[in-house]
Design a protein around this motif. Sequence first.
Motif, PDB file in Angstrom:
ATOM      1  N   ASN C  93       0.808  -1.229   0.000  1.00  0.00           N
ATOM      2  CA  ASN C  93       0.000   0.000   0.000  1.00  0.00           C
ATOM      3  C   ASN C  93       0.835   1.270   0.000  1.00  0.00           C
ATOM      4  OD1 ASN C  93      -2.772  -0.936  -0.056  1.00  0.00           O
ATOM      5  ND2 ASN C  93      -2.291  -1.869   1.908  1.00  0.00           N
ATOM      6  N   LEU C  94       2.149   1.113  -0.004  1.00  0.00           N
ATOM      7  CA  LEU C  94       3.010   2.288  -0.104  1.00  0.00           C
ATOM      8  C   LEU C  94       3.400   2.482  -1.568  1.00  0.00           C
ATOM      9  CD1 LEU C  94       3.029   1.809   2.942  1.00  0.00           C
ATOM     10  CD2 LEU C  94       5.442   2.339   2.962  1.00  0.00           C
ATOM     11  N   THR C  95       3.709   3.703  -1.930  1.00  0.00           N
ATOM     12  CA  THR C  95       4.080   3.945  -3.323  1.00  0.00           C
ATOM     13  C   THR C  95       5.475   3.384  -3.585  1.00  0.00           C
ATOM     14  OG1 THR C  95       5.141   6.039  -2.865  1.00  0.00           O
ATOM     15  CG2 THR C  95       2.784   6.116  -3.332  1.00  0.00           C
ATOM     16  N   VAL C  96       5.796   3.288  -4.863  1.00  0.00           N
ATOM     17  CA  VAL C  96       7.111   2.793  -5.267  1.00  0.00           C
ATOM     18  C   VAL C  96       8.206   3.635  -4.614  1.00  0.00           C
ATOM     19  CG1 VAL C  96       8.663   2.603  -7.237  1.00  0.00           C
ATOM     20  CG2 VAL C  96       6.308   1.792  -7.419  1.00  0.00           C
ATOM     21  N   GLU C  97       8.021   4.954  -4.671  1.00  0.00           N
ATOM     22  CA  GLU C  97       9.063   5.822  -4.142  1.00  0.00           C
ATOM     23  C   GLU C  97       9.174   5.680  -2.616  1.00  0.00           C
ATOM     24  OE1 GLU C  97      10.446   9.032  -6.442  1.00  0.00           O
ATOM     25  OE2 GLU C  97       9.700  10.423  -4.925  1.00  0.00           O
ATOM     26  N   GLU C  98       8.022   5.511  -1.961  1.00  0.00           N
ATOM     27  CA  GLU C  98       8.069   5.315  -0.509  1.00  0.00           C
ATOM     28  C   GLU C  98       8.791   4.016  -0.160  1.00  0.00           C
ATOM     29  OE1 GLU C  98       4.199   7.585   1.376  1.00  0.00           O
ATOM     30  OE2 GLU C  98       3.869   5.653   0.428  1.00  0.00           O
ATOM     31  N   ASN C  99       8.553   2.981  -0.959  1.00  0.00           N
ATOM     32  CA  ASN C  99       9.275   1.729  -0.761  1.00  0.00           C
ATOM     33  C   ASN C  99      10.780   1.949  -0.874  1.00  0.00           C
ATOM     34  OD1 ASN C  99       7.907  -1.159  -0.631  1.00  0.00           O
ATOM     35  ND2 ASN C  99       6.463   0.218  -1.640  1.00  0.00           N
ATOM     36  N   LEU C 100      11.171   2.736  -1.887  1.00  0.00           N
ATOM     37  CA  LEU C 100      12.605   2.977  -2.091  1.00  0.00           C
ATOM     38  C   LEU C 100      13.186   3.802  -0.938  1.00  0.00           C
ATOM     39  CD1 LEU C 100      12.611   3.596  -5.940  1.00  0.00           C
ATOM     40  CD2 LEU C 100      13.477   1.593  -4.709  1.00  0.00           C
ATOM     41  N   TYR C 101      12.418   4.799  -0.496  1.00  0.00           N
ATOM     42  CA  TYR C 101      12.873   5.598   0.643  1.00  0.00           C
ATOM     43  C   TYR C 101      13.093   4.717   1.867  1.00  0.00           C
ATOM     44  CZ  TYR C 101      12.663  10.429  -0.968  1.00  0.00           C
ATOM     45  OH  TYR C 101      12.934  11.613  -1.589  1.00  0.00           O
ATOM     46  N   LEU C 102      12.179   3.775   2.049  1.00  0.00           N
ATOM     47  CA  LEU C 102      12.328   2.875   3.206  1.00  0.00           C
ATOM     48  C   LEU C 102      13.600   2.056   3.102  1.00  0.00           C
ATOM     49  CD1 LEU C 102       8.653   1.895   3.709  1.00  0.00           C
ATOM     50  CD2 LEU C 102      10.208   2.598   5.535  1.00  0.00           C
ATOM     51  N   GLY C 103      13.992   1.758   1.856  1.00  0.00           N
ATOM     52  CA  GLY C 103      15.234   1.030   1.682  1.00  0.00           C
ATOM     53  C   GLY C 103      16.393   1.760   2.331  1.00  0.00           C
ATOM     54  N   SER C 104      16.378   3.096   2.249  1.00  0.00           N
ATOM     55  CA  SER C 104      17.482   3.869   2.841  1.00  0.00           C
ATOM     56  C   SER C 104      17.096   4.400   4.217  1.00  0.00           C
ATOM     57  CB  SER C 104      17.873   5.013   1.914  1.00  0.00           C
ATOM     58  OG  SER C 104      16.735   5.768   1.567  1.00  0.00           O
ATOM     59  N   TYR C 105      16.336   3.607   4.954  1.00  0.00           N
ATOM     60  CA  TYR C 105      15.947   4.012   6.310  1.00  0.00           C
ATOM     61  C   TYR C 105      17.153   4.054   7.242  1.00  0.00           C
ATOM     62  CZ  TYR C 105      13.735   3.791  10.901  1.00  0.00           C
ATOM     63  OH  TYR C 105      13.358   4.043  12.184  1.00  0.00           O
ATOM     64  N   GLY C 149      15.817  -2.812  -6.085  1.00  0.00           N
ATOM     65  CA  GLY C 149      16.099  -1.388  -5.975  1.00  0.00           C
ATOM     66  C   GLY C 149      16.075  -0.928  -4.522  1.00  0.00           C
ATOM     67  N   ARG C 150      15.105  -1.434  -3.788  1.00  0.00           N
ATOM     68  CA  ARG C 150      14.964  -1.078  -2.378  1.00  0.00           C
ATOM     69  C   ARG C 150      16.195  -1.523  -1.594  1.00  0.00           C
ATOM     70  NH1 ARG C 150       9.938  -3.796   0.686  1.00  0.00           N
ATOM     71  NH2 ARG C 150      11.342  -5.561   0.418  1.00  0.00           N
ATOM     72  N   ALA C 151      16.695  -2.713  -1.944  1.00  0.00           N
ATOM     73  CA  ALA C 151      17.896  -3.201  -1.261  1.00  0.00           C
ATOM     74  C   ALA C 151      19.111  -2.352  -1.631  1.00  0.00           C
ATOM     75  CB  ALA C 151      18.134  -4.670  -1.598  1.00  0.00           C
ATOM     76  N   VAL C 152      19.182  -1.936  -2.894  1.00  0.00           N
ATOM     77  CA  VAL C 152      20.310  -1.107  -3.326  1.00  0.00           C
ATOM     78  C   VAL C 152      20.298   0.237  -2.599  1.00  0.00           C
ATOM     79  CG1 VAL C 152      21.278   0.145  -5.296  1.00  0.00           C
ATOM     80  CG2 VAL C 152      20.529  -2.229  -5.569  1.00  0.00           C
ATOM     81  N   MET C 153      19.095   0.739  -2.345  1.00  0.00           N
ATOM     82  CA  MET C 153      18.947   2.011  -1.626  1.00  0.00           C
ATOM     83  C   MET C 153      19.605   1.973  -0.243  1.00  0.00           C
ATOM     84  SD  MET C 153      17.302   4.292  -3.395  1.00  0.00           S
ATOM     85  CE  MET C 153      16.815   5.509  -2.173  1.00  0.00           C
ATOM     86  N   ALA C 154      19.703   0.782   0.332  1.00  0.00           N
ATOM     87  CA  ALA C 154      20.244   0.665   1.690  1.00  0.00           C
ATOM     88  C   ALA C 154      21.755   0.835   1.727  1.00  0.00           C
ATOM     89  CB  ALA C 154      19.851  -0.692   2.291  1.00  0.00           C
ATOM     90  N   ASN C 155      22.366   1.098   0.579  1.00  0.00           N
ATOM     91  CA  ASN C 155      23.805   1.281   0.507  1.00  0.00           C
ATOM     92  C   ASN C 155      24.552   0.024   0.938  1.00  0.00           C
ATOM     93  OD1 ASN C 155      26.055   2.676  -0.090  1.00  0.00           O
ATOM     94  ND2 ASN C 155      26.160   3.807   1.857  1.00  0.00           N
ATOM     95  N   PRO C 156      24.233  -1.113   0.316  1.00  0.00           N
ATOM     96  CA  PRO C 156      24.809  -2.378   0.787  1.00  0.00           C
ATOM     97  C   PRO C 156      26.268  -2.534   0.381  1.00  0.00           C
ATOM     98  CG  PRO C 156      23.505  -2.750  -1.175  1.00  0.00           C
ATOM     99  CD  PRO C 156      23.350  -1.303  -0.836  1.00  0.00           C
ATOM    100  N   ARG C 157      26.989  -3.308   1.172  1.00  0.00           N
ATOM    101  CA  ARG C 157      28.335  -3.730   0.786  1.00  0.00           C
ATOM    102  C   ARG C 157      28.299  -5.194   0.397  1.00  0.00           C
ATOM    103  NH1 ARG C 157      32.439  -2.965   4.631  1.00  0.00           N
ATOM    104  NH2 ARG C 157      30.970  -3.528   6.278  1.00  0.00           N
ATOM    105  N   LEU C 158      27.304  -5.899   0.947  1.00  0.00           N
ATOM    106  CA  LEU C 158      27.031  -7.272   0.507  1.00  0.00           C
ATOM    107  C   LEU C 158      25.532  -7.359   0.264  1.00  0.00           C
ATOM    108  CD1 LEU C 158      27.673 -10.271   0.044  1.00  0.00           C
ATOM    109  CD2 LEU C 158      27.346 -10.620   2.486  1.00  0.00           C
ATOM    110  N   LEU C 159      25.171  -7.663  -0.962  1.00  0.00           N
ATOM    111  CA  LEU C 159      23.763  -7.744  -1.325  1.00  0.00           C
ATOM    112  C   LEU C 159      23.357  -9.215  -1.392  1.00  0.00           C
ATOM    113  CD1 LEU C 159      21.212  -6.258  -2.317  1.00  0.00           C
ATOM    114  CD2 LEU C 159      22.150  -6.331  -4.619  1.00  0.00           C
ATOM    115  N   LEU C 160      22.307  -9.578  -0.655  1.00  0.00           N
ATOM    116  CA  LEU C 160      21.794 -10.939  -0.698  1.00  0.00           C
ATOM    117  C   LEU C 160      20.541 -10.947  -1.558  1.00  0.00           C
ATOM    118  CD1 LEU C 160      21.955 -11.776   3.129  1.00  0.00           C
ATOM    119  CD2 LEU C 160      23.765 -12.035   1.442  1.00  0.00           C
ATOM    120  N   LEU C 161      20.543 -11.744  -2.616  1.00  0.00           N
ATOM    121  CA  LEU C 161      19.371 -11.815  -3.481  1.00  0.00           C
ATOM    122  C   LEU C 161      18.791 -13.222  -3.384  1.00  0.00           C
ATOM    123  CD1 LEU C 161      20.853 -10.014  -6.634  1.00  0.00           C
ATOM    124  CD2 LEU C 161      19.265  -9.065  -4.943  1.00  0.00           C
TER     125      LEU C 161
END
Lengths: 291, 327, 252
Positions: C93-105, C149-161
């Motif tokens: 129920n959140l917008t795409v952009e809000e989802n991305l913002y949450l990634g960089s919480y 994209g949301r995970a990338v927003m978190a500024n990861p050094r190790l990304l788990l997919l």
Amino acid sequence: MEYLGQCAVDSILLGGLYTLMVIGLSLSFGITRVINFAHGEAIMLGAYGAYWAMTLWNVDPLIAMPVLMLLGGIAGYVLFRILFTRILSAPAANQILLTFGLGLILQNVALTLWSGDQRSANPAYVFSSFQLGDSTVAVGRLIGCAIAVLLVGGLFVWLKHAEAGRASRALAENGEAAVLMGINVNQMYAIAFGISTALGVATGTIMSSLSAVTPFMGFNMLVKSFAIIVLGGLGNVMGSVAGAFLLAFAETAVSYYVPNGDGWAEAVAFAVLFFVLILRPRGIAGQAVME
Amino acid sequence: MRMQASSLLRAIPALLGLALIASAFVDMPQVNDWMFQISMLIIVSVSWNLMASAGLVSLGHAAFWGVGSYASMIAATRLGLPLVGGVVLAVAVGALLGCVLALATGRLRGIFFAICTLALAEGLRVTTVMLPDQTGGASGLYLPQALQVPRTALFVAGAVAAVICAAASVWLARTSFSYACRAMRNNESAAQMLGLDPLRYRMAILAISAGMVAGAGAISTWYGGYLDPDVAFSMHITIESQIASILGGMYTVAGPIVGAIAIVALSEATRLGLGAHEGASQLAYGVVLVLGILFMPRGLYGLWCDLWAGRIAGAGKADDTATEMAR
Amino acid sequence: MSAALSVRGIRAGYSGSTVLQDVSFDVAPGEVVCLLGANGAGKTTTMGVLAGLVRCQAGEVLFDGADLLRLPSHERVRAGLVLAPEGRKVFPNLTVEENLYLGSYNRNARAGRAGKLADVYSLFPRLSERRRQKAGLMSGGEQQMLAIGRAVMANPRLLLLDEPSLGLAPMIVVAVFDAIRLLARSTNLSILLVEQNTRAALSVATRGYVLANGRIVHSGPAAGLSDAVALRDAFIGRAVNKAIGAEAASHA
């Protein structure tokens, strides 16, 4: 239909207040999924706080409000961390009984400390009123409604734009995914609960000059809040706003147009609660979560 | 030796029941009053626990109590119906209300069901106040002098009713009924897939539970001789019925009975210790409720079982806890 | 900037049952490593342990040499270990952009939020087009892009997919893996990829491990691993693995 204008004015003023009364409960449930049967006691304690501020130090309830809200918020946060985190994953029965027991304690502490006497904080403006067309507008209620609208509006802005508000909406939708965003879930729960308590305290502060302050005033408000929440859909904050105005309108209409209406108006919330739960347990707006 | 001990254990409930009934004939008003309170509390808590066992948390036992009280009182004042008739009528009306509630709430569970019961009790209270021609309204109703019965008869009636309710819960626990309840508590849809009809079980449970409480309400009305909406639909009933089960041990047969005795002892203790302050006993109840849920969710009976099990397998149990904590 | 992960003999599971018996593997800085295996092999449980969603019963995990298991889940995100979970788990129920913002919480990502947002939008232009739309209303492929994209927003050094190809049409799988390949080129990111789609996974990974019944049964460079997997399937005759191999082949 001779009182239609007056009825509309009264419903709107009452509806604003009901919105504030219910929004805290709706918020904490929407996020933590624990329904707080002690929310009425936050209202009750807020009302006593305002009453004593007025009586002891001659502080206007509206001036005392920010301080009381802050105290209430901190108390709610601490209480959640101490008590509620333990029962987050417990069966619903345990959650219901714990919050119910907490309410019982607060009621009776208030009864023991301040007796069951009816009290009321009465700043001067509460008694004034003005004419709007054919209708009379009570200034106390108008101020109460205005503050309620301000606070509820503030809450919506916070939910929509603040970092923590956005995080709490995310948490309401999917707790596990929220963890993956780096959200400290227990802390966020406690913050939401603290805000919920602060809003309850604000409601009580306003109520302190509009209705009788007693240790058991919260219970009545709790049942009304449930009626509203159920009407709007559990956990649906926008639905709660609609429900608040609907209940306010129904109560006001009953008190104006039904013989003996003032007494029956008290039963409206119960009737609404019972029939909505039976007919549409997900509320009139369906099963929407936080908007 | 072992056989004898276990059959002795089994005889204890029956003996306790007999003792409760016999106590009505002892000429000690204080003791009689305690026993009467215990009897009433056993009935409401057995009833509450029965519903809770099926996942139906009631916050509205006052509704059943009040309906039974008013049914018997109105029949007494209008038709001159005596105690026994009044109790039978109350049970019938209570059971009817239970059935209606079951039909009305359909498949509501958990919070929704609890809120519904809460609304029912408060709604009935307001309705009673607002219909003074039928119910006497806020000024209340008095039991006609001619219908009053000796206190001993009421004590006996209370004790017998309590024994019947306790026996009924023991009997129900031994039938497949208790498995059905547990299945419904854990997952109603799963219970349905097992071939149970949840609605029929709900109606049965609610009819039995509500009937029990309504009957107790009627007996208690005769004891008090007076009824008004605040007495009949008192929150106190709701609170006592849940707290006794929790203190004693939810979902067990012995729990509510142990809890009822403990609660009467507790409320007498607070009364003697803190004086007859109106908030003191409720405050104590609240504390018991919160602490019980947090630290003793299985209640006194569960605690006793743990201690008993600990005595039999002391060392093994200790090892288990140690590993549990090490994790 | 990119981080190294070292998993040593972890055992984990859910109430009563053990899913992972004894799992060890490594991800070197900047590397793309894939973890292959059939349904129920323990891949998602492994990811759960790393993200802190599943409790680890034994073993240790070092993240840049520090003990990872001591950190609560939300602090692991701040440390730079970020999971894009199986089944995407966007906030509907959140917008795409809000989802991305949450990634960089998390605090380490908030400062660079605007830049990261631009990066994600250029990686997935579709998300940019739909930024005001509710995430729940998008297609599965778009939701997967959002989850990454949301995970990338978190500024990861190790990304788990975790299973990025799950339930997606073959063409979308190609698009998603193209994006993953682009991400893999970035010097400051290590990637651990869990897949049932062997072929797709090995096309981006440099090394891989094969998980079966909660143990690592094979490991090696990506090129050699696909043969090893096929060989193993032939020997043990696991219908499930074969079916997946066939599916992967048809996708490629």
